[in-house]
Structure formats: C-alpha cells, structure tokens
Design an enzyme around this catalytic site. Structure first.
Site, PDB file in Angstrom:
ATOM      1  N   GLY A  48     -10.585 -34.161  -9.630  1.00  0.00           N
ATOM      2  CA  GLY A  48     -10.695 -33.303  -8.452  1.00  0.00           C
ATOM      3  C   GLY A  48     -10.344 -33.972  -7.133  1.00  0.00           C
ATOM      4  N   GLU A 102     -14.787 -38.537  -3.122  1.00  0.00           N
ATOM      5  CA  GLU A 102     -15.162 -37.499  -4.083  1.00  0.00           C
ATOM      6  C   GLU A 102     -14.743 -36.137  -3.528  1.00  0.00           C
ATOM      7  OE1 GLU A 102     -15.620 -36.484  -6.818  1.00  0.00           O
ATOM      8  OE2 GLU A 102     -17.684 -36.174  -7.469  1.00  0.00           O
ATOM      9  N   ASP A 106     -21.954 -31.266  -5.978  1.00  0.00           N
ATOM     10  CA  ASP A 106     -22.590 -29.992  -6.346  1.00  0.00           C
ATOM     11  C   ASP A 106     -24.045 -30.298  -6.706  1.00  0.00           C
ATOM     12  OD1 ASP A 106     -23.156 -27.454  -7.229  1.00  0.00           O
ATOM     13  OD2 ASP A 106     -21.920 -27.525  -9.009  1.00  0.00           O
ATOM     14  N   PHE A 155     -18.423 -21.137  -6.467  1.00  0.00           N
ATOM     15  CA  PHE A 155     -17.412 -21.995  -7.094  1.00  0.00           C
ATOM     16  C   PHE A 155     -16.102 -21.883  -6.309  1.00  0.00           C
ATOM     17  CE2 PHE A 155     -14.100 -22.938 -10.162  1.00  0.00           C
ATOM     18  CZ  PHE A 155     -14.574 -24.128 -10.693  1.00  0.00           C
ATOM     19  N   VAL A 156     -15.436 -23.015  -6.077  1.00  0.00           N
ATOM     20  CA  VAL A 156     -14.191 -23.007  -5.298  1.00  0.00           C
ATOM     21  C   VAL A 156     -12.996 -23.550  -6.092  1.00  0.00           C
ATOM     22  CG1 VAL A 156     -15.352 -23.193  -3.051  1.00  0.00           C
ATOM     23  CG2 VAL A 156     -14.660 -25.287  -4.238  1.00  0.00           C
ATOM     24  N   ASP A 162     -10.238 -27.174  -9.213  1.00  0.00           N
ATOM     25  CA  ASP A 162      -9.623 -26.426 -10.311  1.00  0.00           C
ATOM     26  C   ASP A 162     -10.626 -25.557 -11.032  1.00  0.00           C
ATOM     27  OD1 ASP A 162     -11.086 -28.622 -11.556  1.00  0.00           O
ATOM     28  OD2 ASP A 162     -10.119 -27.959 -13.408  1.00  0.00           O
TER      29      ASP A 162
HETATM   30  P1  IMP Z   1     -21.877 -32.473  -9.778  1.00  0.00           P
HETATM   31  O1  IMP Z   1     -21.898 -33.660 -10.657  1.00  0.00           O
HETATM   32  O2  IMP Z   1     -22.743 -31.354 -10.304  1.00  0.00           O
HETATM   33  O3  IMP Z   1     -22.210 -32.802  -8.336  1.00  0.00           O
HETATM   34  O4  IMP Z   1     -20.413 -31.875  -9.805  1.00  0.00           O
HETATM   35  C1  IMP Z   1     -19.379 -32.642  -9.308  1.00  0.00           C
HETATM   36  C2  IMP Z   1     -18.088 -32.361  -9.992  1.00  0.00           C
HETATM   37  O5  IMP Z   1     -18.031 -31.041 -10.504  1.00  0.00           O
HETATM   38  C3  IMP Z   1     -16.960 -32.458  -8.981  1.00  0.00           C
HETATM   39  O6  IMP Z   1     -16.388 -33.740  -9.014  1.00  0.00           O
HETATM   40  C4  IMP Z   1     -15.996 -31.388  -9.432  1.00  0.00           C
HETATM   41  O7  IMP Z   1     -15.067 -31.923 -10.336  1.00  0.00           O
HETATM   42  C5  IMP Z   1     -16.836 -30.380 -10.157  1.00  0.00           C
HETATM   43  N1  IMP Z   1     -17.163 -29.228  -9.297  1.00  0.00           N
HETATM   44  C6  IMP Z   1     -18.340 -28.937  -8.710  1.00  0.00           C
HETATM   45  N2  IMP Z   1     -18.286 -27.785  -8.021  1.00  0.00           N
HETATM   46  C7  IMP Z   1     -17.019 -27.350  -8.169  1.00  0.00           C
HETATM   47  C8  IMP Z   1     -16.310 -26.192  -7.645  1.00  0.00           C
HETATM   48  O8  IMP Z   1     -16.848 -25.328  -6.924  1.00  0.00           O
HETATM   49  N3  IMP Z   1     -15.010 -26.100  -8.009  1.00  0.00           N
HETATM   50  C9  IMP Z   1     -14.360 -27.012  -8.799  1.00  0.00           C
HETATM   51  N4  IMP Z   1     -14.981 -28.095  -9.282  1.00  0.00           N
HETATM   52  C10 IMP Z   1     -16.302 -28.259  -8.980  1.00  0.00           C
END
Ligand code: IMP
Length: 177
Positions: A48, A102, A106, A155-156, A162
C-alpha cells in the site's frame, strides 16, 4: 471522476490528488528538519505505501536509503487481525534512526507488530509517517508521528490503496459508499 466502481463496489471521491500532494509537501518540511544530520533509514511498508513512499521520498529530496518490507493483515475490505510477513526486512537496522512510511493505520495491528520487531532488532529510534489514519478504528497502542489526513472508518481506494489489488493507480482517494 467523482465516483468509481471496482469489483462491484461503489466508491466516491474523498481526497483529490492536489490535496494529497500539498499535504505531503507540508509534512515533508518538519520531517526534513527533524531528520537533519540523523542519517535515517526509511522503510516502506508494501504494498500500500509504495506510492506514498515514492511521493514522500521525492518531497524530502533525500539520498537516504529506502528499504522495503511487506507485512499483511488485510483481505478484501477488512483487517484479519493476523499478520503475515511476506517480504522480510533485508537491512541492518541496529543503531539506526528508522522512519517507517505507511499508507494507512487502521486497527494498528500491522504497525504495532512491525515496531516491536524493529525495536527487537536494535533500532535507536523509530518514527511513523502515514498518509491516512483511522483514529476511530485504532486498537493498538501506537504513536503516529506524522499523519497526512485523519479519516473515518470507511474503506478507501486510490493513490496506493487497493481492494484486492485493484485501484492503486487512481490519482485521487475514494471511499466506499
Ligand atoms: P491495520 O494493521 O489494521 O492498521 O491495517 C493496516 C493495513 O491494512 C494497511 O497497510 C493497508 O494495507 C490495509 N488497509 C487498512 N485500511 C485500508 C483501506 O481503507 N483501504 C485499503 N487498505 C487498507
């Protein structure tokens, strides 16, 4: 384009290319001052953050090294809570000032685990720079040092983000309707 449809999902525009680029240039200024004389090692969290890292490295206009890792916690439009290391860190981080680039924080599970990993490997300092952050979704105790934009839980896609590999090349960022 104000809306886009990917894999049967509808998205509407959230941030334009110009807004994203202005914000990255704005973030780069204090970061540049903070890193001055620190010999930083940048680490891009694939996939990402590839586009954000390219933008940020050029905004910083720095000869510092950029390493790549791939840790994954997402499938489709939701976090699995489980981390898979697909591309390990191929760089000695002992005694280094690390700057993690990063795309989005999320739940924070990916960053939390990666920071713990880099600390164990002996980094001297760690800064987190992310383009987007979802403060309402964070469940792990992490401190993000530089955030481009705080957004809601939606979600984006676009500008690196992606849905199952699609949408990364869109210039703007769109949110799921
Ligand atoms: P986390 O570990 O839950 O913080 O999620 C982080 C990873 O999830 C990011 O590096 C993204 O690859 C993916 N991610 C989280 N939210 C989104 C979104 O809204 N769109 C696309 N990828 C996301």
């Amino acid at each position: 384009m104000d809306t886009v449809e990917i894999n049967g999902l509808k998205f509407k525009k959230l941030l334009t290319y110009d807004e994203i680029h202005n914000r990255i240039s704005e973030m780069a200024e204090p970061l540049k001052r903070e890193l001055n004389g620190k010999d930083p090692l940048f680490i891009c969290m694939l996939n990402g953050a590839a586009i954000f890292a390219a933008d940020m490295m050029r905004a910083l206009d720095t000869p510092a090294p950029l390493a790549f890792v791939k840790w994954k916690s997402y499938r489709g439009t939701g976090s699995t809570g489980e981390i898979i290391e697909e591309l390990p860190l191929d760089y000695d981080v002992r005694g280094r000032n690390i700057v993690i680039l990063e795309d989005i924080v999320d739940t924070g599970v990916t960053m939390y685990n990666f920071i713990e990993h880099v600390k164990k490997l002996g980094a001297s300092s760690i800064k987190i720079v992310c383009l987007l952050c979802k403060p309402e979704s964070i469940k792990y105790p992490i401190k993000v040092d530089y955030t481009g934009f705080e957004i809601g839980k939606a979600f984006v896609v676009g500008h690196g983000f992606d849905v199952d590999g699609c949408g990364r090349g869109l210039r703007d960022i769109y949110q799921l309707v």
